[in-house]
Every structure is written in structure tokens, then in C-alpha cells.
Design a protein around this motif. Structure first.
Motif, PDB file in Angstrom:
ATOM      1  N   ALA A  57       0.789  -1.127  -0.037  1.00 55.71           N
ATOM      2  CA  ALA A  57       0.142   0.054  -0.092  1.00 55.71           C
ATOM      3  C   ALA A  57       0.817   1.133   0.034  1.00 55.71           C
ATOM      4  O   ALA A  57       0.521   2.277  -0.609  1.00 55.71           O
ATOM      5  N   ILE A  58       1.961   1.452   0.959  1.00 57.18           N
ATOM      6  CA  ILE A  58       2.850   2.548   0.846  1.00 57.18           C
ATOM      7  C   ILE A  58       3.553   2.601  -0.407  1.00 57.18           C
ATOM      8  O   ILE A  58       3.525   3.762  -0.891  1.00 57.18           O
ATOM      9  N   SER A  59       4.048   1.416  -0.925  1.00 57.79           N
ATOM     10  CA  SER A  59       4.768   1.486  -2.186  1.00 57.79           C
ATOM     11  C   SER A  59       3.722   1.908  -3.420  1.00 57.79           C
ATOM     12  O   SER A  59       4.314   3.013  -4.232  1.00 57.79           O
ATOM     13  N   TYR A  60       2.596   1.470  -3.262  1.00 58.43           N
ATOM     14  CA  TYR A  60       1.734   1.954  -4.330  1.00 58.43           C
ATOM     15  C   TYR A  60       1.362   3.597  -4.141  1.00 58.43           C
ATOM     16  O   TYR A  60       1.307   4.209  -5.161  1.00 58.43           O
ATOM     17  N   TYR A  61       1.239   4.071  -3.082  1.00 57.31           N
ATOM     18  CA  TYR A  61       1.122   5.441  -2.570  1.00 57.31           C
ATOM     19  C   TYR A  61       2.343   6.315  -3.134  1.00 57.31           C
ATOM     20  O   TYR A  61       2.099   7.347  -3.614  1.00 57.31           O
ATOM     21  N   LEU A  62       3.338   5.824  -2.642  1.00 58.07           N
ATOM     22  CA  LEU A  62       4.576   6.747  -3.170  1.00 58.07           C
ATOM     23  C   LEU A  62       4.564   6.607  -4.925  1.00 58.07           C
ATOM     24  O   LEU A  62       5.050   7.669  -5.272  1.00 58.07           O
ATOM     25  N   LEU A  63       4.284   5.467  -5.286  1.00 54.32           N
ATOM     26  CA  LEU A  63       4.552   5.429  -6.681  1.00 54.32           C
ATOM     27  C   LEU A  63       3.570   6.208  -7.431  1.00 54.32           C
ATOM     28  O   LEU A  63       3.841   6.863  -8.413  1.00 54.32           O
TER      29      LEU A  63
END
Length: 408
Positions: free
Chosen positions: A357-363
Motif C-alpha cells: 500500500a505504501i509503495s503504491y501510494y509513493l509510486l
């Protein structure tokens, strides 16, 4: 007078301790006499300690002598009245001085002994015994054959047990000590037997205690866990009753054993020998006295054993309850551990989703940044976004792992 050692320690008490050796003097006398001996104790339930008044010998008219002694539990009064022979019958007991009237409160009579001291015994004492109305008589030669003592141990109309002493070779000092021993045998025998009513009173209660203890022991083997508390209360109640009975009778039974030992010592000090045709004086006393003492000793021992058995059963039940509690605690701890393991698995799963989720948000933020820059005229190639994906995911995963490590 008080003296001191080099260190200044008072030693005047040693004089008082030495005085104990002379605290119980005998009444020395010679010739035919009537010795009346009475033992009394307070009628109240409170038993006083050792009296401060020392034993004293009081003179009376016509050569009569009276001696008073204060013991731990009781007081004795001994009176010696000279007699003139011949006697046709047993002399009537005289009255004690008014100050020592034992028939009035707050005293109660423990024993009353009347000793008739005569001259040397005839070859056949049977006619003399018949003259004075003795029944089934016990007789012994005492003091190495220097005297003879006879008694049927029956209590006469005046409340006295009668003892006949023929003095052959005893001087005044030995005669006084011998009469004293005989009176002490009767006194301590009576004091020792004060424990017998207590033993008889406790007999039904002890039987009930035994039955209750047996029932509780059997129930202890089959009682379910949910009834342990009720069983514990019943055992505690039984233990309280046993301890209470023990506390009420401990002093009395202890005194019985101590007085019985004194009786045996005084009988041994008579130095008896057999008189043909008669049972020995000491044997007569012992055969009828020792069973009562053994009854008191057995009752005291039975109380002690009941107390130990009850406490042991109480300990067993408490141990069983404690084991049950520990088992319940173990089950609860095991359940908590299982729940913690499940939570840990859930936490790890959540950590995996959180990385995504965090990676998706940062991307998404990077994508929005790239689009904004593209509108501004700064164009980023597709390879830049492609390379940033694994970098962002690796950075997020590293950060999560570091946080989890720090929490551990």
C-alpha cells in the motif's frame, strides 16, 4: 544481702534458688499420732501461679503442729496431733484452725488423708486391721523394714482415706519424711486424676472427630473441582474444633503426666517389701492408678494425632486446589500464546500489505510528480518510472523491517 561480681552483676537470686532445696520441710515427730492431711485448690477456673508465701509450720495447743504449703495449683495443710494409747477405735478427725477451713469458698477439696501412726507392728496385724474397720487391705514393709503401712483406700464417712502406719525403727526425722511421702502419694494421685474427667468428657467428641475425618478423607478422593471450596471449609472447621479441644486440655493432661511421675517416684522412695498375705501398698495404688493416667495420655496422644491428620488432609486439599489453579493458569497461558501467535501472523500479513500500500501510494506520488513536470516542459523517460518502482518498494520494505526490529 545483695552481692556483685567483678563485672557488677547481681547474684542475690542464687540465694533464693538455693532456698528451694529447703522449701518443703517435713513435720518431724515421734510417738503415736494422728496425721491429717488436706489438699485444696481454688474453686474458680483461674489457677494461680506459685504463691509468694513460703510454707510454714504453726504450733498449736497440746503439742499439735500444723504446716501449710502453697503449690502451683493447690495448697496443702498437714496437722499432727499426738495420741495416747491404747485406742479402742479410729480417732475422730479434729477440726483445722479457722484460717484453714477448707469447707468454705473459694476452695474445693481435692483429697483428705488421715494417717494413724502406732508403735511397732504385732506379728499378726489382721486383728488390728479388723479393730479399726479396714476391709480389703494392702500392706507393705517400708523404709527397709523399719515400718509397715496399711490401707484399704476407702473414703470414710468423714471424707478421709485412712492409712495405718506401724513405726518400728524410724526416728522422728525418718518418720516425718515417710509420712510426708505417703501423704504426697495420695495428694499427687488425686491431682493427677483431675485429668480423667476431661478424658471421659472428650471421648464422644473424639469419636465424632474420627468419623468426620474419615468421611472427609473419603470425599477428598472423589470430590469434583467445583466442590473443593466447600470441602475446604468443612476440613477447616474440623481442624478448629480439634485445636480448640487440644488447647483446653493441654495443661491438664500435661499436669496429669507430671503428677503421675511424682507418684511413681514417691512409691519408689518408700522402699517397699512384701508382707505375707497382703498385696503391696504401691502395687495396689499403681494397678488402679496407672490405667487412668494411661487414659489421659492416650486421649492427649489421640488429640495430637487427630490434629496432625486434619492438618495433613488440609494440606493435601490445598495442594490439590493449587495444582488445579496452576493447570487453569497453564491452559490460559497456552491460549494466550496461541492468540499471540495468530496475532503475529496477522501482523506479518498486515506488514506485507502495508508495504504494497505504501509503495503504491509513493509510486502514485511519483507518477503525479512526473506528469506535473511533463506539463512544465521537463520530460522524464519511461525508464525512470520503471527503475523507481523496485527502488520505492525496497526502501519501504527496509523501513518497515527496521521499525519492527526496533520494536523487538
Amino acid at each position: 544481702m545483695t552481692t556483685t561480681t567483678h563485672g557488677g552483676t547481681k547474684v542475690s537470686a542464687s540465694k533464693n534458688f538455693n532456698a528451694e532445696l529447703h522449701a518443703r520441710p517435713s513435720i518431724y515427730f515421734s510417738g503415736p499420732s494422728l496425721v491429717e492431711h488436706v489438699a485444696v485448690m481454688p474453686a474458680s477456673t483461674k489457677i494461680p501461679g506459685i504463691a509468694e508465701v513460703r510454707p510454714k509450720s504453726l504450733s498449736a495447743n497440746d503439742g499439735t503442729r500444723v504446716q501449710v504449703e502453697h503449690h502451683t495449683e493447690f495448697t496443702t495443710v498437714t496437722k499432727v496431733t499426738p495420741l495416747k494409747l491404747p485406742l479402742q477405735e479410729w480417732p475422730q478427725d479434729t477440726n483445722f484452725p479457722r484460717d484453714f477451713d477448707v469447707s468454705t469458698p473459694p476452695f474445693r477439696l481435692i483429697c483428705r488423708v488421715s494417717v494413724l501412726v502406732l508403735d511397732a507392728p504385732p506379728e499378726d496385724i489382721s486383728p488390728v486391721l479388723k479393730q479399726y474397720g479396714f476391709g480389703d487391705t494392702a500392706a507393705s514393709a517400708i523404709g527397709g523394714g523399719a515400718a509397715q503401712v496399711c490401707s484399704d483406700f476407702l473414703v470414710g464417712p468423714g471424707g478421709s482415706s485412712r492409712i495405718l502406719l506401724f513405726n518400728g525403727e524410724l526416728n522422728a526425722y525418718r518418720l516425718g519424711r515417710m509420712v510426708r511421702r505417703i501423704c504426697e502419694i495420695e495428694t499427687y494421685r488425686s491431682m493427677s486424676l483431675l485429668g480423667l474427667p476431661e478424658a471421659r468428657r472428650l471421648a464422644p467428641a473424639l469419636k465424632g472427630f474420627d468419623e468426620t475425618l474419615t468421611d472427609l478423607t473419603n470425599r477428598h478422593l472423589n470430590t469434583p473441582v467445583e466442590e473443593h471450596e466447600k470441602l475446604l471449609d468443612e476440613i477447616s472447621t474440623l481442624s478448629a474444633h480439634v485445636i480448640s479441644a487440644t488447647a483446653e486440655t493441654r495443661n491438664r493432661f500435661g499436669a496429669t503426666a507430671a503428677y503421675a511421675t511424682i507418684v511413681e517416684e514417691r512409691i519408689a522412695e518408700l522402699r517397699e517389701s512384701h508382707v505375707p498375705g497382703f498385696q503391696r501398698f504401691g502395687v495396689f495404688v499403681a494397678r488402679r492408678f496407672k490405667p487412668a493416667v494411661r487414659t489421659c495420655s492416650a486421649t492427649a496422644l489421640r488429640l495430637e494425632q487427630l490434629s496432625h491428620a486434619t492438618m495433613h488432609l488440609l494440606d493435601l486439599l490445598q495442594t490439590r486446589i493449587q495444582v488445579g489453579i496452576e493447570y487453569q493458569n497453564t491452559v490460559q497461558i497456552r491460549a494466550m500464546a496461541e492468540r499471540a501467535a495468530v496475532q503475529l501472523k496477522i501482523q506479518r500479513a498486515v506488514e506485507g500489505f502495508s508495504i504494497i500500500a505504501i509503495s503504491y501510494y509513493l509510486l502514485s506520488l511519483l507518477k503525479m510528480t512526473a506528469e506535473t513536470l511533463d506539463h512544465a516542459g521537463l520530460h522524464l523517460g519511461p525508464y525512470t518510472m520503471l527503475v523507481s518502482i523496485p527502488v520505492v518498494i525496497a526502501a519501504v520494505a527496509l523501513a518497515v523491517f527496521r521499525v519492527r526490529h526496533a520494536l523487538k
